[in-house]
Design a protein around this motif. Structure first.
Motif, PDB file in Angstrom:
ATOM      1  N   LEU A 180       0.815  -1.301  -0.011  1.00  0.00           N
ATOM      2  CA  LEU A 180       0.021  -0.004  -0.006  1.00  0.00           C
ATOM      3  C   LEU A 180       0.829   1.148  -0.066  1.00  0.00           C
ATOM      4  O   LEU A 180       0.447   1.999  -0.805  1.00  0.00           O
ATOM      5  CB  LEU A 180      -0.907   0.055   1.198  1.00  0.00           C
ATOM      6  N   GLU A 181       1.971   1.308   1.053  1.00  0.00           N
ATOM      7  CA  GLU A 181       2.775   2.550   1.091  1.00  0.00           C
ATOM      8  C   GLU A 181       3.587   2.746  -0.351  1.00  0.00           C
ATOM      9  O   GLU A 181       3.637   3.946  -0.628  1.00  0.00           O
ATOM     10  CB  GLU A 181       3.658   2.316   1.934  1.00  0.00           C
ATOM     11  N   ASP A 187       2.404   1.926  -3.305  1.00  0.00           N
ATOM     12  CA  ASP A 187       1.495   2.051  -4.459  1.00  0.00           C
ATOM     13  C   ASP A 187       1.497   0.831  -5.467  1.00  0.00           C
ATOM     14  O   ASP A 187       1.573   1.118  -6.566  1.00  0.00           O
ATOM     15  CB  ASP A 187       1.623   3.451  -5.214  1.00  0.00           C
ATOM     16  N   PHE A 191      -0.656  -1.607  -5.683  1.00  0.00           N
ATOM     17  CA  PHE A 191      -2.099  -2.248  -6.153  1.00  0.00           C
ATOM     18  C   PHE A 191      -2.632  -1.622  -7.241  1.00  0.00           C
ATOM     19  O   PHE A 191      -2.613  -0.371  -7.483  1.00  0.00           O
ATOM     20  CB  PHE A 191      -2.801  -2.063  -4.852  1.00  0.00           C
ATOM     21  N   TRP A 225      -2.125  -7.188  -7.699  1.00  0.00           N
ATOM     22  CA  TRP A 225      -0.942  -6.628  -6.979  1.00  0.00           C
ATOM     23  C   TRP A 225       0.277  -6.820  -8.068  1.00  0.00           C
ATOM     24  O   TRP A 225       0.254  -7.968  -8.544  1.00  0.00           O
ATOM     25  CB  TRP A 225      -0.581  -7.340  -5.774  1.00  0.00           C
ATOM     26  N   ALA A 231      -7.323  -2.129   5.351  1.00  0.00           N
ATOM     27  CA  ALA A 231      -6.649  -0.990   4.760  1.00  0.00           C
ATOM     28  C   ALA A 231      -6.696  -1.116   3.383  1.00  0.00           C
ATOM     29  O   ALA A 231      -7.281  -0.149   2.343  1.00  0.00           O
ATOM     30  CB  ALA A 231      -5.118  -0.888   5.063  1.00  0.00           C
ATOM     31  N   MET A 232      -6.777  -2.369   2.890  1.00  0.00           N
ATOM     32  CA  MET A 232      -6.758  -2.537   1.369  1.00  0.00           C
ATOM     33  C   MET A 232      -8.064  -2.509   0.890  1.00  0.00           C
ATOM     34  O   MET A 232      -8.377  -1.819  -0.130  1.00  0.00           O
ATOM     35  CB  MET A 232      -6.293  -4.050   1.055  1.00  0.00           C
ATOM     36  N   TRP A 289      -8.925   1.014   0.450  1.00  0.00           N
ATOM     37  CA  TRP A 289      -7.979   1.607  -0.797  1.00  0.00           C
ATOM     38  C   TRP A 289      -8.724   1.233  -1.810  1.00  0.00           C
ATOM     39  O   TRP A 289      -8.842   2.218  -2.971  1.00  0.00           O
ATOM     40  CB  TRP A 289      -6.472   0.949  -0.979  1.00  0.00           C
TER      41      TRP A 289
END
Length: 981
Positions: free
Chosen positions: A736-737, A739, A741, A765, A790-791, A794
């Motif tokens: 996630l950090e 980017d 995805f 991913w 969190a995913m 997002w």
């Protein structure tokens, strides 16, 4: 100056100020080439007026006392005036390159450094522009149109300057706030006390490392957003927090006890209310006090025993030479209160000249002696001034870095009197001798008993006649004799005046007893050894207690099996022997299957009884030389040394499984326990105990994965799989950090019209430099670790942003975006608040969004699910049940859910055209949905035959490879534009 330049460069980077951004800023303000030319033209004509303009500017600044104080002395004012003349002169010079921009950035930084508020900055510019109007009006009195164009050009550049300076000012402020925030977070993270912030719903907002460690939370992200009770299960704490929120209590201190698998633990909480972002929150600071509480309880029990002693007992601080504690007997004997005695020291009980030095010397002798013990005969003075003779037994101990002495003081008034009488009459001496409360004896230098008292006879079980015909060596344990004779020789030689030691005597009945023996050498007038005067105390009970404590330290309290400490010791011995003999050692880790369910449903009392029975069964499976130990909870370890073949270990593991599986009845409940066993072998699977236990644990989890109730031998590829999974999890945490995805979109078609009316957003991913990772490989790990929350957020945000982007671009106005909600998202966070906030921030309309929830998730807690779904539906969001038919749904609940569509799982669609059962199921689902006025979407449509069947059954919509695979945004847009559907 260098630091200022570095700060200019840093902030320029942070606000994204490059040549492109400068151009965009100029474009936004409509600064054209003709504006620049016009400014260059008027530049020289304005020069004569600059001093006048700056003077008016300064008069404005000096109207305000706070600015006047900030500007300071006249010299500084003059420098500032010259700088401002140059500043405003450059404003119309027409050169707006990178150097000009940097100059304006410096202005913003300096203003922020001196805390000049933006209102003064803007006000000053306004003043300058106002003073400029009459000047320009004079210069262009014959050309009004040129006046307005020139003033407009100057206004554009002024706005350009102001935005640059203000952006810099605000970015510097933000940087300072971030530095302060990071500093505060570092302080909180490093606090030794636990710290937690909970909101008015008792949901965890933040938690520091100390609190995580205290309550065995692996990471703070695991519990953020969860209820406080998921970390600290205490009704007392929960009720007090609710009360504090209602009453508005500012601070509260609370003692709380919490039970876990290790027993009861105690904590001290300090609660305080605070306001965070206009919301009432509670700050909880915690300190674990378990050791202190337990110590206090142990101290209370010890104190009770201490105060019951017939002897006076004192605790003395050697350095301070003060009493730090005493029992009731001591207080009664001396006549002091507890507080009065604690203000005294041992020297105060015999206030004679030179006594303090003698006490110092004797205490140091005890401290420096090998056994840290000693005895003093002296007199003590009572509070009323009277004195009594005492015998003081001393033992030196260390506690919390302090040297302490425990003094057991016995009133020997009677003995002293008896000794006085003894000098007058041998008979009186014998009476006193025989009435002593301890064993007394005179022993010849060669060990013969010369005189013994009744207590000694009672201690060893022999009559006086029998003992007088023996020597001490006849009843001394063989292992103690060598030391006894060595000490005897030293006493005879005059090297020692007395000896005190613990040793063993053999009782007449054949068993050994522990005694504390104090012996002094009595010499004749010529100094020749005459006999030993010996005091014997039976300390068997104390030794028994010590052995029991040692047993408790090395054995499990519930099952009496060896604990981890003893297990590791025995495993180390087994490995040492096997290493010498080139043998093998088997380590089996046995874990009961689903034991937690028993504890949760029937309570720990039943669970404990099952553990005891399991321990008994395991003990019957081992041979002499094996070790069966309990690690804790429902985990046991078996060590079998001297293993000849692995198949023998396999047979034993199977026997253990069979023994465990036998039914047992406890408190009216019948159980059929099963276990999973992991086996590691020395030397093949490890060279030391911790490695073998770790590998056995790995194998045990492999047995769990294989369906439980089986055993697995450790294989090195297990570690490899574990490492691969760990790498995947580590990469996932950073994805996630970084980017990494992306979203792919799979179209959904309305069957009757053939129009694409929706698209499902699907997560992919793409790690840099690696092939794409598909959801089946990383979604289970994300669910397990909690990263799915969190995913999921997002995915929802990106999908809403993309829909808004399409709408703003006039693309696909009727297209609805479908997003899956995970089980963790739906259950562990305020999903309604998150969806609402995401829609607001992305400006995505609710009717553009469809949320898909799996059937099993909503049926797990139907009442709570219905409440959440109604809230989402009320917002205008469309709702659908995903994978319908794979779980168990109650029609009564299904009617109550505000859902808009059912999605037929692809497992029923795959063979719909060839399998009558699947076809019947699909027909039934479509009919059921339509009867409930719900739309039906079929997933996994891959053939025209499947589509024809669904069309014939009036299925509303479909998605699948026949229509289109999940596609990146660009391909999906091409698909939609080109009408590939």
């Amino acid at each position: 100056m260098k630091k200022l330049e570095e700060l200019v460069d840093l902030i320029s980077t942070e606000i994204g100020l490059d040549l492109g951004d400068i151009a965009r800023r100029r474009d936004a303000l409509e600064i054209r080439d003709e504006d620049v030319a016009r400014l260059r033209s008027v530049h020289s004509r304005l020069k004569p007026f600059q001093k006048q303009l700056v003077a008016s500017f300064h008069d404005y600044l000096f109207r305000f006392p706070e600015l006047k104080a900030m500007l300071g002395d006249p010299l500084k004012v003059e420098r500032l005036r010259l700088a401002q003349i140059a500043y405003f002169d450059r404003l119309t010079a027409g050169d707006y390159d990178a150097g000009y921009v940097k100059d304006r950035l410096r202005v913003g930084i300096v203003h922020q450094m001196i805390s000049l508020e933006p209102k003064w900055y803007v006000g000053a510019y306004r003043k300058y522009l106002a003073e400029l109007i009459p000047v320009l009006s004079t210069l262009f009195k014959d050309d009004q149109e040129e006046f307005f164009r020139t003033y407009d050009a100057i206004l554009k550049v002024v706005c350009f300057d102001m935005v640059l300076a203000l952006d810099t000012y605000f970015q510097a402020d933000r940087d300072e706030i971030v530095r302060v925030k990071n500093y505060a977070e570092q302080i909180i993270a490093s606090m030794p006390s636990g710290l937690m912030v909970v909101d008015a719903d008792l949901k965890i907002r933040s938690i520091n490392h100390a609190m995580c460690s205290m309550f065995k939370v692996r990471q703070d992200t695991d519990v953020l957003g969860q209820s406080l009770t998921s970390v600290v299960w205490s009704r007392q704490l929960t009720e007090r927090l609710k009360q504090s929120l209602v009453n508005g209590d500012e601070t509260v201190d609370l003692q709380v006890s919490v039970s876990d698998e290790g027993g009861k633990r105690y904590f001290e909480f300090h609660l305080s209310t605070a306001l965070l972002r206009q919301e009432n929150v509670l700050l909880l600071m915690a300190q674990e006090t378990t050791e202190r509480v337990r110590s206090q309880e142990e101290l209370r029990r010890f104190r009770t025993a201490l105060d019951s002693s017939i002897d006076a007992i004192y605790l003395i601080d050697r350095e301070e030479m003060r009493f730090i504690d005493a029992n009731e007997t001591a207080l009664e004997t001396l006549g002091y209160s507890h507080q009065e005695l604690l203000r005294l020291g041992p020297q105060d009980l015999k206030p004679d000249e030179g006594e303090l030095e003698r006490i110092h010397r004797r205490f140091d002798e005890v401290i420096q002696s090998g056994n840290k013990t000693g005895m003093i005969e002296t007199v003590h003075q009572r509070k009323d001034g009277s004195r009594l003779p005492v015998e003081v037994y001393l033992r030196a101990v260390q506690s919390e870095g302090r040297q302490l002495l425990v003094a057991v003081v016995r009133d020997i008034t009677e003995r002293v009197a008896a000794e006085a009488v003894l000098r007058e009459s041998e008979e009186r001496f014998r009476v006193a001798f025989n009435q002593a409360a301890v064993g007394l004896a005179h022993v010849a230098p060669d060990g013969r008993w010369l005189m013994v008292n009744n207590k000694l006879c009672e201690i060893v079980g022999y009559s006086r006649t029998e003992l007088l015909g023996m020597g001490f060596q006849d009843i001394t344990h063989p292992e103690d004799l060598v030391s006894d004779w060595a000490l005897a020789r030293r006493m005879i030689a005059g090297e020692l005046d007395e000896k005190t030691r613990e040793k063993r005597y053999r009782h007449k009945n054949g068993y050994y007893i522990w005694i504390n023996l104090t012996s002094s050498m009595v010499r004749d007038e010529d100094g020749n050894p005459k006999y030993y005067s010996t005091v014997v105390e039976d300390i068997s009970r104390r030794k028994q207690i010590e052995e029991e404590l040692l047993h408790l330290a090395n054995h499990d309290a519930l099952t009496s099996l060896p604990n981890r400490s003893l297990l590791l010791d025995r495993l180390g011995q087994a490995l040492l022997f096997a290493g010498r003999s080139k043998g093998q050692v088997a380590v089996m880790l046995i874990d009961l299957d689903r034991f937690k369910n028993i504890n949760d449903s029937l309570g720990h009392e039943v669970g404990d009884k099952i553990i005891v029975e399991i321990a008994r069964r395991l003990s019957t499976c081992v041979r002499a030389g094996d070790t069966i130990a309990r690690l804790g909870g429902d985990e046991f370890v078996l060590i079998r040394p001297d293993v000849a073949r692995e198949d023998a270990v396999a047979i034993m593991a199977q026997q253990i499984l069979e023994a465990l599986a036998r039914p047992m009845s406890i408190q009216g409940h019948e159980f059929y326990p099963t276990g999973s066993i992991g086996v590691s072998m020395y030397p093949k699977d490890g060279q030391d105990g911790p490695t073998l236990l770790k590998n056995a644990d790995t194998a045990m989890y492999r047995a769990k994965d294989a369906g439980r109730n089986n055993f697995q031998f450790y294989a090195h590829e297990m570690n490899s799989r574990a490492l691969d999974r760990l790498k995947l999890e580590t990469g996932l945490r950073r994805a996630l950090e970084r980017d990494e995805f992306v979203l792919h979109y799979q179209p959904q078609m309305h069957i009757a019209s053939g129009r694409v009316t929706g698209a499902e957003a699907l997560l992919r991913w793409e790690p840099p430099g690696q092939p794409m990772v598909f959801p089946g490989d990383f979604i289970p790990i994300a669910e397990e670790t909690g990263l799915i929350v969190a995913m999921g957020e997002w995915v929802l945000r990106r999908a809403c942003e993309q829909k808004r982007k399409w709408h703003d671009g006039g693309l696909f106005p009727d297209l609805r975006i479908a997003v899956n909600l995970s089980a963790r998202q739906f259950k562990q966070q305020d999903i309604v608040k998150m969806v609402s906030q995401t829609l607001d921030e992305t400006r995505c309309r609710p009717e553009w969004l469809e949320l898909e929830i799996t059937e099993s998730v909503v049926m797990e807690s139907p009442e709570a699910a219905a409440e959440t779904l109604h809230k989402l539906s009320a917002m205008g969001v469309h709702l659908s049940i995903d994978d319908f038919g794979t779980g168990y749904s109650s029609l009564s609940y299904l009617k109550r859910f505000p859902i808009d569509a059912l999605k037929i799982d692809k497992s029923f669609v795959r063979d719909i055209s060839v399998d009558a059962d699947d076809a019947a199921i699909a027909k039934a689902v479509i009919a059921l949905a339509h009867s409930l006025k719900l739309l039906v979407i079929a997933e996994g449509v891959e053939t025209p035959e499947q589509l024809d069947f669904l069309r014939a059954q009036d299925c509303d919509a479909m998605q699948g490879y026949y229509l289109g695979r999940p596609m990146p945004v660009e391909k999906f847009e091409f698909f939609m534009r080109e009408g590939k559907h």
